[in-house]
Write an enzyme that holds these catalytic residues in place. Structure first.
Site, PDB file in Angstrom:
ATOM      1  N   GLU A  61      33.585  46.973  19.231  1.00  0.00           N
ATOM      2  CA  GLU A  61      34.699  47.913  19.441  1.00  0.00           C
ATOM      3  C   GLU A  61      35.874  47.155  20.035  1.00  0.00           C
ATOM      4  OE1 GLU A  61      34.099  51.856  20.743  1.00  0.00           O
ATOM      5  OE2 GLU A  61      36.165  52.099  21.412  1.00  0.00           O
ATOM      6  N   ASP A 136      47.228  51.089  19.707  1.00  0.00           N
ATOM      7  CA  ASP A 136      48.613  51.420  20.060  1.00  0.00           C
ATOM      8  C   ASP A 136      49.434  51.613  18.778  1.00  0.00           C
ATOM      9  OD1 ASP A 136      48.221  51.125  22.912  1.00  0.00           O
ATOM     10  OD2 ASP A 136      48.015  48.986  22.505  1.00  0.00           O
ATOM     11  N   LYS A 140      58.155  52.945  16.883  1.00  0.00           N
ATOM     12  CA  LYS A 140      59.439  52.556  16.299  1.00  0.00           C
ATOM     13  C   LYS A 140      59.247  51.598  15.124  1.00  0.00           C
ATOM     14  CE  LYS A 140      62.088  52.910  20.549  1.00  0.00           C
ATOM     15  NZ  LYS A 140      62.643  52.185  21.687  1.00  0.00           N
ATOM     16  N   THR A 209      37.577  60.359  22.104  1.00  0.00           N
ATOM     17  CA  THR A 209      37.944  59.354  23.113  1.00  0.00           C
ATOM     18  C   THR A 209      38.956  59.933  24.106  1.00  0.00           C
ATOM     19  OG1 THR A 209      39.894  58.383  22.072  1.00  0.00           O
ATOM     20  CG2 THR A 209      37.749  57.617  21.264  1.00  0.00           C
ATOM     21  N   PHE A 211      41.916  58.818  24.881  1.00  0.00           N
ATOM     22  CA  PHE A 211      43.259  58.849  24.294  1.00  0.00           C
ATOM     23  C   PHE A 211      43.389  60.032  23.319  1.00  0.00           C
ATOM     24  CE2 PHE A 211      46.601  57.478  21.392  1.00  0.00           C
ATOM     25  CZ  PHE A 211      47.570  57.040  22.274  1.00  0.00           C
TER      26      PHE A 211
HETATM   27  C1  SAM Z   1      45.955  53.619  22.900  1.00  0.00           C
HETATM   28  S1  SAM Z   1      44.683  52.761  23.700  1.00  0.00           S
HETATM   29  C2  SAM Z   1      43.219  53.552  23.076  1.00  0.00           C
HETATM   30  C3  SAM Z   1      42.033  53.333  23.962  1.00  0.00           C
HETATM   31  C4  SAM Z   1      40.714  53.967  23.496  1.00  0.00           C
HETATM   32  N1  SAM Z   1      40.269  53.411  22.222  1.00  0.00           N
HETATM   33  C5  SAM Z   1      40.811  55.464  23.416  1.00  0.00           C
HETATM   34  O1  SAM Z   1      40.851  55.988  22.292  1.00  0.00           O
HETATM   35  O2  SAM Z   1      40.845  56.111  24.468  1.00  0.00           O
HETATM   36  C6  SAM Z   1      44.678  51.185  22.865  1.00  0.00           C
HETATM   37  C7  SAM Z   1      43.899  50.134  23.615  1.00  0.00           C
HETATM   38  O3  SAM Z   1      43.855  48.922  22.869  1.00  0.00           O
HETATM   39  C8  SAM Z   1      43.952  47.827  23.761  1.00  0.00           C
HETATM   40  N2  SAM Z   1      44.436  46.664  22.993  1.00  0.00           N
HETATM   41  C9  SAM Z   1      45.648  46.531  22.398  1.00  0.00           C
HETATM   42  N3  SAM Z   1      45.731  45.361  21.752  1.00  0.00           N
HETATM   43  C10 SAM Z   1      44.541  44.713  21.932  1.00  0.00           C
HETATM   44  C11 SAM Z   1      44.025  43.460  21.517  1.00  0.00           C
HETATM   45  N4  SAM Z   1      44.758  42.622  20.776  1.00  0.00           N
HETATM   46  N5  SAM Z   1      42.770  43.129  21.887  1.00  0.00           N
HETATM   47  C12 SAM Z   1      42.031  43.976  22.642  1.00  0.00           C
HETATM   48  N6  SAM Z   1      42.465  45.187  23.076  1.00  0.00           N
HETATM   49  C13 SAM Z   1      43.704  45.554  22.721  1.00  0.00           C
HETATM   50  C14 SAM Z   1      44.912  48.321  24.832  1.00  0.00           C
HETATM   51  O4  SAM Z   1      44.786  47.606  26.048  1.00  0.00           O
HETATM   52  C15 SAM Z   1      44.494  49.783  24.968  1.00  0.00           C
HETATM   53  O5  SAM Z   1      43.509  49.958  25.962  1.00  0.00           O
END
Ligand code: SAM
Length: 231
Positions: A61, A136, A140, A209, A211
């Site tokens: 994951e 994420d 934009k 989740t 988020f």
């Molecule tokens: C919008 S959050 C969603 C978190 C979780 N999956 C949820 O649905 O609650 C996106 C997550 O991806 C992580 N993330 C972004 N780019 C990443 C990368 N290159 N490697 C590992 N984690 C990453 C961020 O730190 C963040 O915690």
């Protein structure tokens, strides 16, 4: 340095990898702190049968956030082994806490960029599933290039999956869902499990989740994409 003797420490033994961003001094201090916590830093390609002490399907994951849904999945699916990758240190800490509380043996975590972990630590043809839930969205247009789901990235994922292994993506941002669908459909060696251009229903194994719950409160929709590796 505190000795790592407690059974809880051994149970939550985790590998935590940081690459490229530390000086030698920082790395030494980091290792000392990890040792105090009873953790180990692992670099290099892993042999999952050795890491978990058994042959079982391995699920990766990426971006597990605070780790609640990953811990829940690991608890409900003891026949699978889980590797979580997250750049957000407090999230990694919370996942390890949840794993410790639940006494789980089937979870390990990396605190690093998934691109680095994939390239340096995950052997080819070793994963049964890669799941990326609510990455994420970078709303934009000028930031779309920062999105994780891009052709070179999903090509790298395919090389790490076993034949028949699955990429499972989910997002609550329609524009990103369309982008994911276009990227996955363009990538060689994948087949959409719901049929071309179709989204999948949320499989039972995926919990809602953290988020996603926030998105639900805001009235967002959710799009799941499931693609299997065919070649
Ligand atoms: C919008 S959050 C969603 C978190 C979780 N999956 C949820 O649905 O609650 C996106 C997550 O991806 C992580 N993330 C972004 N780019 C990443 C990368 N290159 N490697 C590992 N984690 C990453 C961020 O730190 C963040 O915690």
């Amino acid at each position: 340095m505190t000795e790592n003797t407690g059974p809880i420490h051994r149970r939550i033994k985790s590998f935590v990898l940081r690459t490229g961003r530390m000086t030698d001094g920082q790395r030494r201090a980091y290792d000392i702190n990890l040792a105090k916590l009873g953790l180990e830093r692992e670099n290099g390609m892993q042999d999952f049968a050795t890491v978990f002490g058994r042959e079982a399907p391995v699920v990766l994951e990426i971006g597990f956030g605070m780790g609640d849904s990953l811990a829940e999945m690991a608890m409900k699916n003891p026949e699978h082994d889980y590797i979580g990758v997250e750049v957000h240190t407090p999230g990694v800490g919370r996942l390890m806490y949840l794993v410790q509380e639940a006494g789980l043996n089937n979870v390990r975590t990396y605190c690093d960029d998934a691109v680095e972990v994939l390239a340096q630590c995950i052997p080819d043809n070793s994963l049964s599933r890669v799941q990326i839930y609510f990455p994420d969205p970078w709303h934009k247009t000028k930031h779309h290039k920062r999105r994780l789901i891009q052709l070179p990235f999903v090509e790298a994922l395919r090389s790490k999956l076993k034949l028949g292994g699955v990429v499972h993506l989910a997002t609550d941002w329609e524009n990103y869902a369309e982008h994911m669908m276009a990227v996955m459909s363009d990538a060689e060696g994948y087949s959409n499990m719901a049929g071309e251009q179709n989204y999948s229903p949320r499989p039972d194994y995926r919990p809602i989740t953290k988020f996603e719950k926030r998105g639900e409160r805001l009235g967002h929709g959710v799009w799941d994409l499931l693609f299997s590796k065919t070649a």
